[in-house]
Design a protein around this motif. Structure first.
Motif, short mmCIF file in Angstrom:
data_model
loop_
_atom_site.label_atom_id
_atom_site.label_comp_id
_atom_site.label_asym_id
_atom_site.label_seq_id
_atom_site.Cartn_x
_atom_site.Cartn_y
_atom_site.Cartn_z
N HIS A 37 0.77 -1.09 0.02
CA HIS A 37 0.13 0.22 0.14
C HIS A 37 0.84 1.29 -0.15
O HIS A 37 0.26 2.31 -0.47
CB HIS A 37 -0.97 0.00 1.07
CG HIS A 37 -1.78 -1.30 1.28
ND1 HIS A 37 -2.45 -1.64 0.25
CD2 HIS A 37 -1.88 -1.95 2.38
CE1 HIS A 37 -3.33 -2.63 0.47
NE2 HIS A 37 -2.94 -2.88 1.98
N THR A 89 -15.74 2.69 -6.72
CA THR A 89 -16.34 1.67 -7.54
C THR A 89 -17.56 1.01 -7.07
O THR A 89 -18.24 1.62 -6.19
CB THR A 89 -15.25 0.87 -7.99
OG1 THR A 89 -15.47 -0.27 -8.89
CG2 THR A 89 -14.84 -0.13 -6.40
N TYR A 99 -15.49 -4.11 -7.20
CA TYR A 99 -15.11 -3.79 -5.86
C TYR A 99 -14.83 -4.83 -5.02
O TYR A 99 -13.52 -4.64 -4.49
CB TYR A 99 -16.55 -3.21 -5.09
CG TYR A 99 -16.15 -3.17 -3.62
CD1 TYR A 99 -15.42 -2.06 -2.93
CD2 TYR A 99 -16.64 -4.01 -2.61
CE1 TYR A 99 -15.31 -1.76 -1.60
CE2 TYR A 99 -16.31 -4.06 -1.30
CZ TYR A 99 -15.62 -2.78 -0.80
OH TYR A 99 -15.46 -2.88 0.76
N LYS A 100 -15.22 -6.09 -5.38
CA LYS A 100 -14.67 -7.29 -4.91
C LYS A 100 -13.15 -7.61 -5.10
O LYS A 100 -12.50 -8.32 -4.34
CB LYS A 100 -15.76 -8.55 -4.88
CG LYS A 100 -17.19 -8.51 -4.26
CD LYS A 100 -17.88 -9.45 -4.49
CE LYS A 100 -19.30 -9.26 -4.11
NZ LYS A 100 -20.22 -10.50 -4.38
N LYS A 147 -10.68 -4.57 -3.60
CA LYS A 147 -10.65 -4.33 -2.03
C LYS A 147 -9.47 -4.87 -1.44
O LYS A 147 -8.93 -4.44 -0.43
CB LYS A 147 -11.85 -4.32 -1.51
CG LYS A 147 -12.25 -6.22 -1.32
CD LYS A 147 -13.61 -6.14 -0.50
CE LYS A 147 -13.78 -7.60 -0.51
NZ LYS A 147 -14.91 -7.92 0.43
N GLU A 181 -8.90 -0.89 3.35
CA GLU A 181 -10.24 -0.71 3.31
C GLU A 181 -11.12 0.54 3.08
O GLU A 181 -11.75 0.46 2.08
CB GLU A 181 -10.90 -1.58 4.79
CG GLU A 181 -12.32 -1.61 4.26
CD GLU A 181 -12.87 -2.54 5.78
OE1 GLU A 181 -14.09 -2.17 5.86
OE2 GLU A 181 -11.96 -3.13 6.30
N ASN A 182 -10.48 1.53 3.81
CA ASN A 182 -11.17 2.87 3.68
C ASN A 182 -10.48 3.54 2.30
O ASN A 182 -11.09 4.63 2.21
CB ASN A 182 -11.14 3.58 5.02
CG ASN A 182 -12.38 4.48 5.06
OD1 ASN A 182 -13.73 4.16 5.06
ND2 ASN A 182 -12.25 5.72 5.40
N VAL A 220 -11.24 2.58 -0.66
CA VAL A 220 -11.92 2.28 -1.47
C VAL A 220 -13.42 1.99 -1.23
O VAL A 220 -13.80 1.84 -0.17
CB VAL A 220 -11.64 0.79 -2.19
CG1 VAL A 220 -11.86 -0.38 -1.02
CG2 VAL A 220 -12.47 0.33 -3.48
N CYS A 235 -17.52 1.47 -2.09
CA CYS A 235 -18.56 0.88 -2.77
C CYS A 235 -19.85 1.64 -3.05
O CYS A 235 -20.44 1.65 -1.78
CB CYS A 235 -18.47 -0.48 -2.21
SG CYS A 235 -19.71 -1.77 -3.52
N THR A 260 -9.87 3.94 9.32
CA THR A 260 -9.93 2.41 8.98
C THR A 260 -10.30 1.36 10.14
O THR A 260 -9.71 0.34 9.99
CB THR A 260 -8.80 2.20 8.22
OG1 THR A 260 -7.51 2.45 8.98
CG2 THR A 260 -8.48 2.92 7.02
N SER A 312 -10.81 -2.51 10.19
CA SER A 312 -10.57 -2.79 8.61
C SER A 312 -9.85 -4.10 8.67
O SER A 312 -9.77 -4.63 9.83
CB SER A 312 -9.84 -1.82 7.82
OG SER A 312 -8.52 -1.77 8.62
#
Length: 749
Positions: free
Chosen positions: A484, A653, A658-659, A662, A667-668, A670, A672, A735, A738
């Motif tokens: 990341h 997205t 999204y699946k 991600k 997590e935060n 992206v 959905c 997050t 997450s």
């Protein structure tokens, strides 16, 4: 509701049944199904047959896939409740049961079991066995298996009647379920398959005797490799000793010997002493593999070593290969010293800074209690590691050593010695005082797996999952940073630039990056079950744990982690246990540095990349002043990940995209969107979720020139979707909760 037109057999469903199914479907959604169904059955002259037919027709939609619809299962479960509330003994005639059994054969496994329970077919086992015996010769193995399983008749049929057929047809899950009920047949099944692994002709003959069609794959009957690949999973699943499978055991030992030989003489990645230990333990039961090893050693001009192995293996001279018999026997036994390390190499490997006397072997309950008390009373950080003999496809994975390192001592828990005492209390004491102690930070590299193997070895895994909330895996943290935040790991890697070798990995590589030196992993492949442990093993095991503390005390490393949610509440430094500035890391209590509020960020700094599946929101985000990059139609979704990682943007997205995305970003980072909302509402939800600050001056700042007049319609839209400033004075990305537990709270500026 779409009307059902065809039954499972392709025939038109009779109109009364079709009407009832449509009504029941409607009532099932309104949760009044049961009441209506009971009334419906009470009106029938033959309620049992009616319910069976109804469930049969309801099962039509997914019949070819062998999956019952929800309606068919609900109907049968409701029928079961109806029978329990009424006296149906008069209805349970032999004819009715025979009809139920006939219908059961056309249902999948879940429905078959329900039918057998409802119609009490366990009382008709002899008749059911006759039916099964008529099914199996007709190659209806699936139907036979479901009946056998539903009535627990596994003991009544030989393996050759059903189990082997299911195996060669590829139904391995059913085979395991069948044999789970017959432990005494598990070894017989595995030994039979092992006998077929060596000879493809015998395999072909055996499969032919089963009289089955559709073997998968078709060439399996002339290629034993298909069988050899699948047999180990059954050995592991049923916990069968591999030595009971001589053919597989032999092939695994030969493969292990070849692997170790390559590691030593081709790759040079294993030192001599651990290599010799593992080779001896691997080939001790096979004279032909021993001969193969001697021949290979002679071929690489290691005749002296070949003669050494004849002595270690106590081989009779008559068993020596002819090639060795022609070579003169050395007058004296040569001394074999490892040549993988030189004095120059030692300078680039990490060394243990503690005195060897600080290494404590814990091999009695008294010593274990003493070690646990010292750790729990005097330290708030402990590094853990574990060692076990590599399985090489031959040995069972069993923990041999567990290392617990604190600043002044390294405790080596001899699990093999401690298990002799068979005292569960000492393990519970260790778990309670150290591993489940929230006041002690546990450092590991692959620590969760080490603890999993430990729990399995000491047989504490059935007591529930222990609380390891204060366990930090440095390897996972670094991997997340690499994924990341690559710019951070690049910065960390620049701390030590003298050694740029890329052949190291794992903990050794992390030590080189953080501490400037690699770990010497020459003893990693060792026989950790051998006692006493060699000095090199003891030093290696100690350093493998203590280096985690050395990484932990690196100020620069953890200052970088402030940004990613790892917080400290004291100054970072190593040292003795009484030092007041001793390190403690808590994933819950924020430090002063992390408590500082970040600078408020306006909408103009809200940077997003909009996926092409939700491109309709791009216009509205730009209307309120967001910094937006939009993927073109047909562009790969993964391009959004690349842009997000390189430019620190949030991905917007939806749906399947999204699946897919991600897992590549926090997590935060992206969002959905809800496709049921219009574009304006989606934008409003996005801005509310991230608590974005938006001033009037930001509106239209990214979508028009100053000289261009803004249409009234767009002004109205921008006003609708822009959140008031009072909602949040800054943009904060939280997050918490997450999947990245170690990257808890992040602020982006």
């Amino acid at each position: 509701m779409e009307k059902l037109k065809n039954s499972p057999k392709g025939k038109v469903i009779p109109e009364p049944y079709l009407t009832h199914l449509e009504t029941l479907e409607h009532l099932r959604k309104e949760k009044s199904f049961q009441k209506h169904f009971v009334n419906l059955l009470d009106k029938q002259t033959n309620p049992l047959s009616f319910a069976l037919d109804l469930a049969f027709y309801a099962n039509g939609k997914f019949f070819k896939r062998g999956k019952p619809t929800v309606k068919s299962i609900v109907i049968l479960e409701s029928l079961k409740e109806w029978c329990q509330l009424r006296d149906v003994s008069a209805l349970m005639t032999q004819k009715q049961k025979a009809e139920a059994l006939d219908k059961a054969l056309q249902f999948p496994s879940v429905a078959v079991k329900l039918v057998c329970e409802i119609f009490q077919l366990e009382k008709e086992k002899e008749h059911v066995k006759e039916v099964i015996n008529s099914l199996l010769p007709s190659q209806k193995y699936k139907e036979g298996f479901h009946l056998i399983s539903a009535l627990n008749l596994e003991e009544e049929f030989p393996l050759e009647s059903c189990v082997f057929q299911l195996f060669f047809l590829g139904h391995e899950t059913w085979v395991k379920a069948y044999l789970n009920k017959c432990p005494h047949l598990q070894t017989q099944f595995i030994e039979t398959l092992d006998s077929l692994c060596k000879d493809s002709f015998a395999l072909q003959k055996f499969v032919g005797s089963l009289n089955i069609e559709g073997v998968k794959p078709k060439n399996m009957v002339i290629d034993t490799r298909w069988l050899t690949k699948r047999l180990p999973s059954f050995i592991e699943y049923f916990n069968v000793d591999i030595k009971k499978c001589p053919n597989l055991y032999h092939s695994r030992c030969l493969a292990a010997m070849s692997y170790l030989f390559r590691r030593r003489f081709t790759e040079g990645t294993i030192e001599y002493e651990p290599w010799e230990e593992l080779i001896l333990d691997t080939i001790k039961d096979h004279v032909d593999i021993q001969k193969e090893l001697l021949i290979r050693l002679i071929c690489i001009n290691e005749a002296d070593l070949a003669f050494r192995f004849t002595q270690l293996l106590k081989m009779n001279a008559n068993d020596w290969p002819e090639l060795l018999k022609r070579i003169p026997i050395p007058s004296s036994s040569p001394i074999f010293k490892d040549s993988t390390l030189t004095s120059d190499d030692n300078e680039k490997y990490l060394t243990l800074r503690l005195d060897p006397n600080a290494i404590r072997i814990v091999d009695t309950p008294e010593k274990l209690i003493e070690a646990v008390d010292d750790i729990s009373e005097n330290y708030d950080v402990v590094a853990l590691d574990a060692e076990w003999k590599p399985n090489l496809g031959v040995f069972k994975e069993k923990l041999s050593l567990c290392q617990l390192a604190v600043w002044d001592y390294i405790y080596l828990l001899d699990i093999l010695a401690l298990q002799v005492y068979e005292s569960k209390q000492i393990w519970e004491y260790l778990l309670r005082k150290v591993f489940n102690n929230e006041n002690i930070l546990k450092l590991g590299y692959g620590g969760e797996y080490d603890l999993k193997v430990l729990m399995k070895t000491i047989e504490c895994e059935k007591d529930g999952d222990p609380n390891y909330r204060n366990l930090i895996d440095l390897g996972n943290i670094y991997k997340k940073l690499e994924t990341h935040y690559p710019e951070v790991t690049e910065e960390i890697a620049q701390w030590h630039t003298a050694d740029n070798e890329d052949d190291q990995k794992g903990l050794s590589k992390l030590c080189r990056i953080i501490l400037g030196r690699h770990l010497n992993k020459g003893e990693q492949f060792s026989n950790w079950e051998q006692r006493p442990l060699r000095e090199n093993q003891i030093i290696y095991a100690s350093l493998d744990a203590f280096c985690l503390l050395m990484i932990y005390e690196k100020n620069t490393f953890f200052k970088n982690l402030f940004f990613f949610g790892l917080k400290t509440n004291r100054n970072l430094s190593g040292g003795q246990k009484n030092m007041e500035n001793h390190v403690k890391c808590s994933p819950h209590a924020p430090s002063e540095e992390t408590q500082k509020k970040p600078t408020p960020i306006p909408i103009k700094d809200f940077k997003v990349v909009v996926d092409n599946v939700v491109g309709g929101i791009t216009k509205y985000l730009r209307l309120v002043g967001a910094d937006v990059i939009n993927l073109e139609e047909g562009e790969d979704h993964m391009n959004a990940v690349k842009i997000a990682q390189s430019q620190r943007r949030i991905i917007i997205t939806s749906g399947a995209a999204y699946k897919k995305i991600k897992g590549y970003v926090p997590e935060n980072m992206v969002f959905c969107t809800d496709p049921s909302l219009n574009s304006k509402m989606q934008v409003l939800k996005i801005l509310e979720h991230y608590k974005v600050q938006c001033q009037d001056s930001d509106l239209f700042s990214r979508c028009t020139d100053e000289s261009e007049e803004i249409p009234d319609e767009e002004k109205e839209v921008a006003t609708e979707v822009s959140p008031p400033v009072s909602r949040q004075k800054m943009m904060q990305f939280d997050t918490s909760g997450s999947e990245d537990d170690d990257l808890d709270i992040m602020y982006f500026g």
